[in-house]
Design a protein around this motif. Structure first.
Motif, PDB file in Angstrom:
ATOM      1  N   SER A  74      13.344  64.599  12.382  1.00  0.00           N
ATOM      2  CA  SER A  74      14.503  65.411  12.010  1.00  0.00           C
ATOM      3  C   SER A  74      15.034  64.925  10.668  1.00  0.00           C
ATOM      4  CB  SER A  74      15.597  65.283  13.073  1.00  0.00           C
ATOM      5  OG  SER A  74      16.107  63.952  13.099  1.00  0.00           O
ATOM      6  N   ARG A  75      15.900  65.714  10.064  1.00  0.00           N
ATOM      7  CA  ARG A  75      16.471  65.306   8.779  1.00  0.00           C
ATOM      8  C   ARG A  75      17.221  63.975   8.895  1.00  0.00           C
ATOM      9  NH1 ARG A  75      16.670  67.191   3.212  1.00  0.00           N
ATOM     10  NH2 ARG A  75      18.202  65.805   2.289  1.00  0.00           N
ATOM     11  N   GLU A  85      10.146  67.655   6.494  1.00  0.00           N
ATOM     12  CA  GLU A  85       9.333  68.855   6.687  1.00  0.00           C
ATOM     13  C   GLU A  85       7.913  68.524   7.124  1.00  0.00           C
ATOM     14  OE1 GLU A  85       7.317  72.365   3.930  1.00  0.00           O
ATOM     15  OE2 GLU A  85       8.975  71.175   3.140  1.00  0.00           O
ATOM     16  N   ARG A  86       7.329  67.500   6.524  1.00  0.00           N
ATOM     17  CA  ARG A  86       5.927  67.209   6.751  1.00  0.00           C
ATOM     18  C   ARG A  86       5.669  66.288   7.940  1.00  0.00           C
ATOM     19  NH1 ARG A  86       2.901  70.294   6.122  1.00  0.00           N
ATOM     20  NH2 ARG A  86       1.215  68.756   6.062  1.00  0.00           N
ATOM     21  N   ARG A 133      -1.161  70.370  -0.982  1.00  0.00           N
ATOM     22  CA  ARG A 133      -0.721  71.405  -0.045  1.00  0.00           C
ATOM     23  C   ARG A 133      -1.527  72.696  -0.253  1.00  0.00           C
ATOM     24  NH1 ARG A 133      -0.279  70.513   3.878  1.00  0.00           N
ATOM     25  NH2 ARG A 133       0.740  72.462   4.440  1.00  0.00           N
ATOM     26  N   TRP A 177      15.522  65.912  -2.313  1.00  0.00           N
ATOM     27  CA  TRP A 177      14.283  66.697  -2.242  1.00  0.00           C
ATOM     28  C   TRP A 177      13.176  65.887  -1.567  1.00  0.00           C
ATOM     29  CZ3 TRP A 177       9.881  65.231  -5.134  1.00  0.00           C
ATOM     30  CH2 TRP A 177       8.798  66.132  -5.045  1.00  0.00           C
ATOM     31  N   GLY A 192      13.717  65.667   2.083  1.00  0.00           N
ATOM     32  CA  GLY A 192      13.385  66.962   2.670  1.00  0.00           C
ATOM     33  C   GLY A 192      11.889  67.127   2.895  1.00  0.00           C
ATOM     34  N   ILE A 193      11.081  66.610   1.960  1.00  0.00           N
ATOM     35  CA  ILE A 193       9.629  66.658   2.124  1.00  0.00           C
ATOM     36  C   ILE A 193       9.201  65.876   3.362  1.00  0.00           C
ATOM     37  CG2 ILE A 193       7.495  65.667   1.187  1.00  0.00           C
ATOM     38  CD1 ILE A 193       8.278  66.597  -1.516  1.00  0.00           C
TER      39      ILE A 193
END
Length: 318
Positions: free
Chosen positions: A215-216, A210-211, A106, A203, A206-207
């Motif tokens: 959606s969640r 996000e990436r 990143r 976690w 979530g990555i």
């Protein structure tokens, strides 16, 4: 007689001249080689490199490998690198190792376009690292996914009973050094480990959310440990396109990278360390198999290095 002396003197002078020019020719050739190397490879030879696309291979079992982290940092700092291809072929490894490489990628992607090109496999921590890139390319038959975290530990109490071995221990609290292979696991111990796993799993999900364009809830639905082919992963938005290195370089051109740039593989400095295996247990296992000197390499080749991973792991076991 005088003519002979003169001839000898002339021959010696000629030999000196020939020696001088031979040495000069070798020196010029050496300078030319160094100059050419500096032009092609740049930072490794202290010169100014030609612009190129850097290729970094991430293969095998993943741990928090300092050589790889240093390599990614060198790529980030190199002014001659205009784009980066991460060539990934990994079943995963330790969750912390994947996290460290994810963060390094990143940081790199904040300054240069980065594309991940999946070979045979990018599972678990391998997929975690791929998701750190700006674009993921996979083969139609690549294996992608296995999003999740696990802890594995043996229970050898039955063997101890058969052999007649009894363990005595004194510890500060019931959960110290638990779970242990030398005693049956209690519900309290399982609850402690499960809480750790779910925290890291949350976690990881979530990555992905996000990436990736997910959606969640969509990421959560895909994070049940399932693996997918490249074609299935494309349908589920876990990868962006299908293909190989050419597809990766084609995407880099859409980010302003010149299409005629060469792809040059960057490698970590050679040393005696094991690239993706941070434990000497692999070498010990090799010696036990009668292969001193080649043990760690053999253990990696057969995939047995995963037997020696400690802590939370994100790895797919084919």
């Amino acid at each position: 007689m005088a003519h002979r002396v003169d001839d000898l003197i002339d021959r010696r002078r000629l030999r000196r001249k020939l020696t001088f020019w031979r040495i000069a020719a070798l020196a010029i050739a050496a300078v030319a080689i160094v100059a050419a190397s500096a032009w092609i490879y740049g930072d490794d030879f202290g010169g100014t490199a030609v612009d190129h696309i850097a290729k970094v291979e991430i293969e095998g079992t993943i741990t928090e490998d300092q050589d790889l982290l240093d390599l990614l940092e060198d790529v980030r700092k190199s002014a001659s690198v205009k784009g980066v291809i991460l060539s990934i072929d990994s079943p995963g490894g330790t969750t912390a190792g994947g996290e460290a490489i994810f963060d390094a990628v990143r940081l790199l992607a904040a300054e240069k376009p980065v594309v991940a090109q999946v070979g045979t496999l990018a599972a678990s921590a391998g997929y975690m690292i791929a998701s750190a890139s700006d674009h993921i390319v996979a083969r139609k038959s690549s294996i992608v996914g296995s999003i999740g975290v696990l802890v594995q530990f043996p229970d050898v109490t039955g063997l101890m009973d058969k052999v007649g071995i009894k363990l005595e221990e004194v510890k500060s609290s019931p959960l110290k050094a638990e779970p242990s292979p030398f005693s049956p696991t209690t519900e309290e111990e399982r609850a402690m480990i499960r809480a750790m796993i779910l925290d890291s799993y949350d976690w990881f999900v979530g990555i992905v959310a996000e990436r990736r364009p997910l959606s969640r809830p969509e990421a959560q639905a895909l994070a049940d440990g399932s693996v997918f082919t490249g074609r299935q992963a494309l349908e589920r938005k876990l990868v962006d396109s299908l293909g190989g290195e050419q597809a990766a370089t084609d995407w880099l051109t859409t980010k302003g990278v010149q299409p005629d740039l060469r792809v040059i593989e960057w490698e970590p400095d050679e040393d005696d360390s094991v690239f993706f295996l941070g434990s000497s247990l692999a070498e010990m296992a090799g010696r036990a198999l009668g292969m001193p000197g080649y043990g760690a390499e053999f253990v990696r080749e057969i995939g047995a290095d995963r037997l020696f991973l400690d802590g939370l792991v994100s790895v797919w076991h084919p």
